[in-house]
Design an enzyme around this catalytic site. Structure first.
Site, short mmCIF file in Angstrom:
data_model
loop_
_atom_site.label_atom_id
_atom_site.label_comp_id
_atom_site.label_asym_id
_atom_site.label_seq_id
_atom_site.Cartn_x
_atom_site.Cartn_y
_atom_site.Cartn_z
N LYS A 123 0.87 -1.13 0.11
CA LYS A 123 -0.04 0.13 -0.01
C LYS A 123 0.91 1.38 0.01
O LYS A 123 2.22 1.14 0.32
CB LYS A 123 -0.89 -0.07 1.18
CG LYS A 123 -1.85 -0.99 1.39
CD LYS A 123 -2.79 -1.23 0.01
CE LYS A 123 -3.91 -2.27 0.25
NZ LYS A 123 -3.63 -3.43 -0.45
C1 LIG Z 1 -9.53 -3.22 -1.98
C2 LIG Z 1 -8.79 -3.66 -0.83
N1 LIG Z 1 -9.64 -3.89 0.43
C3 LIG Z 1 -9.22 -4.44 1.48
C4 LIG Z 1 -8.01 -5.10 1.58
C5 LIG Z 1 -7.60 -5.65 2.90
O1 LIG Z 1 -6.73 -5.05 3.57
P1 LIG Z 1 -5.54 -5.78 4.20
O2 LIG Z 1 -4.69 -6.72 3.60
O3 LIG Z 1 -4.76 -5.00 5.16
O4 LIG Z 1 -6.37 -6.63 5.41
C6 LIG Z 1 -7.16 -5.12 0.52
C7 LIG Z 1 -5.84 -5.36 0.40
O5 LIG Z 1 -5.09 -5.73 1.16
C8 LIG Z 1 -7.48 -4.17 -0.95
O6 LIG Z 1 -6.95 -4.19 -1.74
#
Ligand SMILES: Cc1ncc(COP(=O)(O)O)c(C=O)c1O
Length: 374
Positions: A183
């Protein structure tokens, strides 16, 4: 044909430098392995950055979405309208609340939820709408907010986005960010919920960690989760926040190189970015139309791998993944999302890459285009 490169160009490696390493070392020396002063500082600094009243640091973007939905009251039997062009976590957390995801088709331009299609999906069970800001382009929020339902944004790609002059983070009931390794602000793992609602902030504070009282007399006001953020990760995120503008400039240059270098290639088009908004430049996504490009997305992805160029697919429509397909048989087709799912390809993009790296990726796409179009 020999590949252009001698080493693999990673799709989205993190830009971690000596400052992040020093921050981790210092945190370990401080003795704070779990949530402590750095997590608190990250919340404070992110609240200022996002121009919002509250930021709550949690263990992942997934946890941020889950707790935010619970905080706005989503529960068993409810429906939540969301986009199928997202990481499955967005829909999974709706299930974890005991609710049902209702997938709404997306716009062909930016692959964000199509606000014109949302009203027809609202029923008496609809509890919330969960738009996703795909690739860094904000979804069209005003018509969604105008429906009067709670809105929780999946802002995992949108740490630096703004919608018509307003920063994402203070627009709807809650905005959920991810600090995952790829990210824009990367800690490895982690998440943030931004909200202007005191009650939402308080609910998340109570849920993210079973609350403790003074000394040995602890208590809890709800059955909490273990979704707090470690100070070791918060320390990395704080350095990444310091570097956010520097990294944004690099990503902007990489977007410009791609825009220029891929212009005019028949059948290969980038997603539309709305000039009224600030795009977080999180993913450079092209759509590959086999009719114009001489081959389909999968052939391009394989060809790029042979050229040692790493790519990724964002996203395969969630409603078509086995678990959702089998759980909700007979779903209405979502033609725009389904077509996009077969066409999208994300090209290498990272502040850790040089201009030459991006030029290699462009050359490789052009080489393939020439070969497939011959
Ligand atoms: C659009 C989107 N939503 C939610 C997430 C979930 O985040 P995390 O991996 O930090 O749980 C991600 C990716 O990591 C994502 O790309």
């Amino acid at each position: 044909m020999r590949p252009l490169r001698s080493t693999l160009l990673g799709f989205q490696p993190p830009a971690i430098g000596e400052e992040e390493i020093a921050a981790v070392t210092e945190t370990l020396r401080s003795g704070w392995l779990t949530t402590g002063p750095r997590a608190a500082l990250l919340e404070e600094r992110m609240a200022a950055f996002l121009e919002t009243d509250h930021v709550l640091a949690v263990a992942s973007g997934t946890a941020a979405l889950h707790l935010a939905l619970l905080a706005v009251g989503v529960g068993p039997g409810d429906e939540v309208i969301t986009s199928p062009i997202t990481w499955p976590a967005t829909a999974n957390v709706i299930e974890h609340c005991g609710a049902t995801p209702v997938f709404c088709d997306v716009r062909d331009t930016d692959l964000n939820i199509d606000p014109a299609l949302v009203p027809a999906l609202v029923t008496e069970r609809t509890k919330a709408v969960l738009p996703v800001h795909f690739a860094g382009q904000v979804a069209d929020l005003d018509p969604i907010i105008a429906l009067g339902l709670p809105v929780v944004e999946d802002a995992a790609h949108a740490a630096e986005s703004a919608y018509r002059g307003r920063k994402v983070g203070g627009i709807s009931d809650a905005s959920c960010f991810s600090l995952y390794a790829t990210k824009n602000i990367a800690a490895g793992e982690g998440g943030l919920v931004a909200t202007n609602r005191d009650d939402v902030a308080e609910a998340i504070r109570n849920m993210r960690l079973t609350r403790r009282g003074d000394g040995s007399h602890y208590d809890q006001v709800t059955a909490g989760f273990k979704a707090n953020l470690s100070d070791v990760l918060a320390a990395i995120a704080l350095v990444q926040l310091d570097r956010v503008e520097e990294h944004a400039r690099i990503r902007q240059r990489q977007f410009d190189l791609y825009d220029e270098g891929l212009a005019g290639l028949a059948g290969i088009t980038p997603l539309v970015r709305d000039p009224r908004d600030v795009h977080a430049l999180h993913l450079y996504v092209v759509r590959i139309d086999a009719d114009g490009a001489g081959a389909d997305r999968d052939a391009y992805q394989r060809g790029l791998a042979d050229e040692l160029i790493g790519t990724s697919i964002h996203f395969l429509p969630v409603h078509g993944l086995t678990w959702f397909r089998e759980r909700y048989p007979g779903q209405e087709p979502l033609p725009v999302a389904e077509r996009a799912g077969a066409e999208v390809l994300s090209l290498p993009l990272s502040p850790a890459h040089s201009d030459d790296d991006i030029l290699d990726a462009i050359d490789a796409v052009r080489r393939l285009h020439e070969r497939f179009s011959a």
